[in-house]
Design an enzyme around this catalytic site. Sequence first.
Site, PDB file in Angstrom:
ATOM      1  N   HIS A  40       0.868  -1.183   0.000  1.00  0.00           N
ATOM      2  CA  HIS A  40       0.000   0.000   0.000  1.00  0.00           C
ATOM      3  C   HIS A  40       0.899   1.225   0.000  1.00  0.00           C
ATOM      4  O   HIS A  40       1.974   1.213   0.595  1.00  0.00           O
ATOM      5  CB  HIS A  40      -0.915   0.003   1.226  1.00  0.00           C
ATOM      6  CG  HIS A  40      -2.131   0.856   1.049  1.00  0.00           C
ATOM      7  ND1 HIS A  40      -2.097   2.227   1.025  1.00  0.00           N
ATOM      8  CD2 HIS A  40      -3.445   0.515   0.891  1.00  0.00           C
ATOM      9  CE1 HIS A  40      -3.321   2.713   0.858  1.00  0.00           C
ATOM     10  NE2 HIS A  40      -4.171   1.683   0.778  1.00  0.00           N
TER      11      HIS A  40
ATOM     12  N   CYS B 211      -4.954  -5.572   8.182  1.00  0.00           N
ATOM     13  CA  CYS B 211      -3.855  -6.097   7.380  1.00  0.00           C
ATOM     14  C   CYS B 211      -2.557  -5.354   7.690  1.00  0.00           C
ATOM     15  O   CYS B 211      -2.567  -4.257   8.243  1.00  0.00           O
ATOM     16  CB  CYS B 211      -4.170  -5.974   5.893  1.00  0.00           C
ATOM     17  SG  CYS B 211      -5.473  -7.102   5.341  1.00  0.00           S
TER      18      CYS B 211
END
Length: 306
Positions: free
Chosen positions: A271, A282
């Site tokens: 990300h 996560c």
Amino acid sequence: MGDSSEAAVQPRGRRAAWISLALVLVLVVAGLITWALRPAAPAASAPTVTATPVPTPTPTPTPTPTPTGYPANTASYDAATLPQVNVFAVIPELPVDDDAYGDFTGEHAVARGIGAPVFADPTTQPVAYLPSEFPYDGTTVPVVQKEENWVKVLLVGRQATPSHGNSAQVTGWLRTQDVELAPDDTVVEVSISARTVDIVRAGVTERVATDFAWGTPDTPTPVGRAFIMTTAVVPEFWYTRGHPIVYLSVQSPTLDGFGGADVAITAFHYHDERSGPISNGCIRLDSAAIDRLAQLPLGTPVVIRA
């Protein structure tokens, strides 16, 4: 004159003889008395006999038998009658892991044939079965306890959704006759407080991350032991920028489902924003770290610590 002298001498000679005889008798009697009164000779001492002690033989200890654990179970079971263990399953009979930071044995298991019956307790009947193949994987499972006839493993799926119970990592027992075992010397160690992710292989540590994002207080990252369920590239998840997602066996402790699905799987993924407690549970990593984790085989143990 001569006669008178001889007469005088004779009596005197006799007296002298008698006196001498008397003295001899006295000496003889005295000797006899002395002999009679002599001290007795000491009796001969009996020989001293020293008994030689006979050693008491040391008893040979009876060998302690090696514990074999639960007895063997060779019964046949119909998999069609049992719920399947998979990422979507909610099976109340599956026990939650009771040793979240316990050791792994260094082996993983895969079911033989179409699948293996799963037991919550080896002394009872099976509660589910683990398939040998499933589209979303989760079929290569790490062993956390091993006996002669049984292995205890981590499993995918849940005992309950968070809104209805405990959604933590679940476990189950498999018969050794139903599985293939293989060595596994790798574990992923995550420390949220230290901001580190390490791959430890045969005791050698490779640090793959020194910063990352993790779950918010409302959607925390589950801690404890788990394993890599599957690894996949999902183009629809734009935030991964084409990098793989490494899905874990454990799911969110607060979300019943996520993104329209009825599962809330914890994963490692890429990300752009990847620092601090900002995710839905996560662990967000940079591209180098996620690509390195994606190379690990399915079933690799993972331990996440707060």
